[in-house]
Design an enzyme around this catalytic site. Structure first.
Site, PDB file in Angstrom:
ATOM      1  N   GLU A  16      32.444  15.399  13.231  1.00 33.21           N
ATOM      2  CA  GLU A  16      33.593  14.795  13.929  1.00 33.21           C
ATOM      3  C   GLU A  16      33.882  13.402  13.380  1.00 33.21           C
ATOM      4  O   GLU A  16      33.117  12.844  12.591  1.00 33.21           O
ATOM      5  CB  GLU A  16      33.296  14.666  15.433  1.00 33.21           C
ATOM      6  CG  GLU A  16      33.836  15.810  16.284  1.00 33.21           C
ATOM      7  CD  GLU A  16      35.338  15.746  16.494  1.00 33.21           C
ATOM      8  OE1 GLU A  16      36.012  14.901  15.852  1.00 33.21           O
ATOM      9  OE2 GLU A  16      35.847  16.540  17.292  1.00 33.21           O
ATOM     10  N   ASN A  98      34.230  10.520  23.680  1.00 31.12           N
ATOM     11  CA  ASN A  98      34.537  11.532  22.689  1.00 31.12           C
ATOM     12  C   ASN A  98      35.208  10.847  21.494  1.00 31.12           C
ATOM     13  O   ASN A  98      34.632   9.936  20.915  1.00 31.12           O
ATOM     14  CB  ASN A  98      35.405  12.645  23.301  1.00 31.12           C
ATOM     15  CG  ASN A  98      35.365  13.919  22.503  1.00 31.12           C
ATOM     16  OD1 ASN A  98      34.320  14.311  21.998  1.00 31.12           O
ATOM     17  ND2 ASN A  98      36.502  14.583  22.353  1.00 31.12           N
ATOM     18  N   ASP A 119      34.328  27.868  29.607  1.00 31.06           N
ATOM     19  CA  ASP A 119      35.727  28.209  29.857  1.00 31.06           C
ATOM     20  C   ASP A 119      36.544  26.915  29.790  1.00 31.06           C
ATOM     21  O   ASP A 119      36.716  26.211  30.781  1.00 31.06           O
ATOM     22  CB  ASP A 119      35.871  28.864  31.231  1.00 31.06           C
ATOM     23  CG  ASP A 119      37.308  29.250  31.539  1.00 31.06           C
ATOM     24  OD1 ASP A 119      38.162  29.151  30.629  1.00 31.06           O
ATOM     25  OD2 ASP A 119      37.575  29.641  32.683  1.00 31.06           O
ATOM     26  N   ASN A 149      41.004  13.369  22.830  1.00 33.25           N
ATOM     27  CA  ASN A 149      40.745  13.587  21.414  1.00 33.25           C
ATOM     28  C   ASN A 149      41.621  12.697  20.536  1.00 33.25           C
ATOM     29  O   ASN A 149      41.726  11.517  20.780  1.00 33.25           O
ATOM     30  CB  ASN A 149      40.880  15.074  21.075  1.00 33.25           C
ATOM     31  CG  ASN A 149      39.514  15.744  20.933  1.00 33.25           C
ATOM     32  OD1 ASN A 149      38.639  15.234  20.241  1.00 33.25           O
ATOM     33  ND2 ASN A 149      39.332  16.869  21.592  1.00 33.25           N
ATOM     34  N   ASP A 203      42.505  19.063  18.258  1.00 30.82           N
ATOM     35  CA  ASP A 203      41.270  18.284  18.343  1.00 30.82           C
ATOM     36  C   ASP A 203      41.518  16.903  17.723  1.00 30.82           C
ATOM     37  O   ASP A 203      42.269  16.119  18.272  1.00 30.82           O
ATOM     38  CB  ASP A 203      40.142  19.054  17.645  1.00 30.82           C
ATOM     39  CG  ASP A 203      38.754  18.591  18.055  1.00 30.82           C
ATOM     40  OD1 ASP A 203      38.590  17.407  18.380  1.00 30.82           O
ATOM     41  OD2 ASP A 203      37.820  19.404  18.037  1.00 30.82           O
TER      42      ASP A 203
END
Length: 310
Positions: A16, A98, A119, A149, A203
């Site tokens: 990432e 994040n 989920d 994100n 993302d």
């Protein structure tokens, strides 16, 4: 156009947060669950690691030395050479940070996420988007986010773009460059209701010199270019032998190469052997060349860190 795997299986978990450091001509990225920050030198093809004490989700250089990184629920300053890590701020909800990035004035923007559920559609929207100012203060700028994100800013600095992966949307805000305030949220790109196999979950994200967005499409195995004015998909690039494409940034000496990170990790554990057999380059680092467009220099943190000599 060519897509090349430059570091095979670079991330053992979730690759990432790619950031091209033009001062050193190196690519920074993280292997989140492996708690490691990587510094890849394309010239020598070396890949150095810095290990952290908790999950690490992004890293950016600081103008006055070292790096700002998100480690667990904290924003920290770290020195690569001495391995010294100093906590700067903690999210007020104590949720894990994040993705994050610096704005044109050198403030750090970073979002949080609640516990990742298998989920994704039913994940609680309890995350926030924060701004770390140049004086080191932390401010919550948006709430009720599913998975915070990608971030990007228009070249005229009038707009900020931000991804919430759960509703599968890219939002646009009016951006006040002097204060760092955001307002007038609206949808720039909407993937909700569209095939996950084709569009994925948005993302990480970057913006090119033509003010078009490049979005990593998780679970679709591709990166897509979007026009934020119309929301239309302009181009789609398949990343070979990968399903979970996580983020991208422009790099190279001419900023004409697109680096792409990928994941070998599921929601709470390594991907299945069946998926890895089908997508054997999961976690690898890729480079796309011959796109015909360039990026812009990535911004770095311009603020002070108290323990550094100013």
């Amino acid at each position: 156009m060519a897509v090349e795997c430059v570091v095979k299986n670079a991330a053992k978990s979730c690759g990432e947060g790619p950031h091209w450091d033009d001062a050193t001509n190196a690519l920074l990225y993280v292997d989140a669950v492996e708690k490691s920050i990587h510094r890849y030198q394309p010239g020598t093809k070396t890949d150095e690691c810095f290990y952290t004490e908790d999950i690490v989700t992004f890293v950016v250089p600081a103008r006055r030395g070292g790096f700002i990184a998100a480690v667990g629920c904290c924003l920290v300053h770290l020195d690569w050479d001495t391995k010294k890590v100093i906590k700067l701020q903690e999210s007020d909800q104590k949720l894990q940070f994040n993705d994050g990035k610096c704005d044109p004035q050198g403030r750090v923007w970073a979002g949080t996420v609640g516990p990742i559920a298998s989920d994704l559609e039913n994940m609680p929207r309890i995350g926030s988007l924060y701004r770390l100012d140049l004086d080191g203060s932390l401010h919550a700028m948006a709430r009720d986010i599913g998975i915070s994100n990608g971030l990007a800013w228009s070249s005229d600095e009038k707009f900020m773009f931000h991804i919430d992966s759960i509703p599968r949307k890219v939002y646009r805000y009016d951006f006040d460059t002097s204060t760092g305030n955001i307002s007038n949220q609206r949808v720039a790109v909407d993937m909700e209701g569209k095939s996950v196999e084709d569009y994925g979950y948005p993302d990480g994200m970057t913006m090119d010199a033509e003010d078009k967005l490049w979005v990593a499409c998780l679970f679709a195995g591709r990166v897509a270019r979007y026009d934020p004015e119309t929301g239309q998909r302009l181009q789609s690039i398949d990343i070979p032998s990968v399903l979970r494409v996580t983020s991208c940034c422009f790099g190279g000496k001419g900023l004409d190469e697109l680096y792409v990170t990928t994941s070998a990790y599921g929601t709470d554990e390594a991907i299945s052997s069946e998926e890895f057999e089908k997508y054997p380059l999961s976690g690898s680092l890729f480079r796309v060349t011959g796109l015909g467009v360039k990026g812009r220099n990535a911004h770095i943190y311009e603020g002070k860190v108290d323990y550094l000599k100013m």
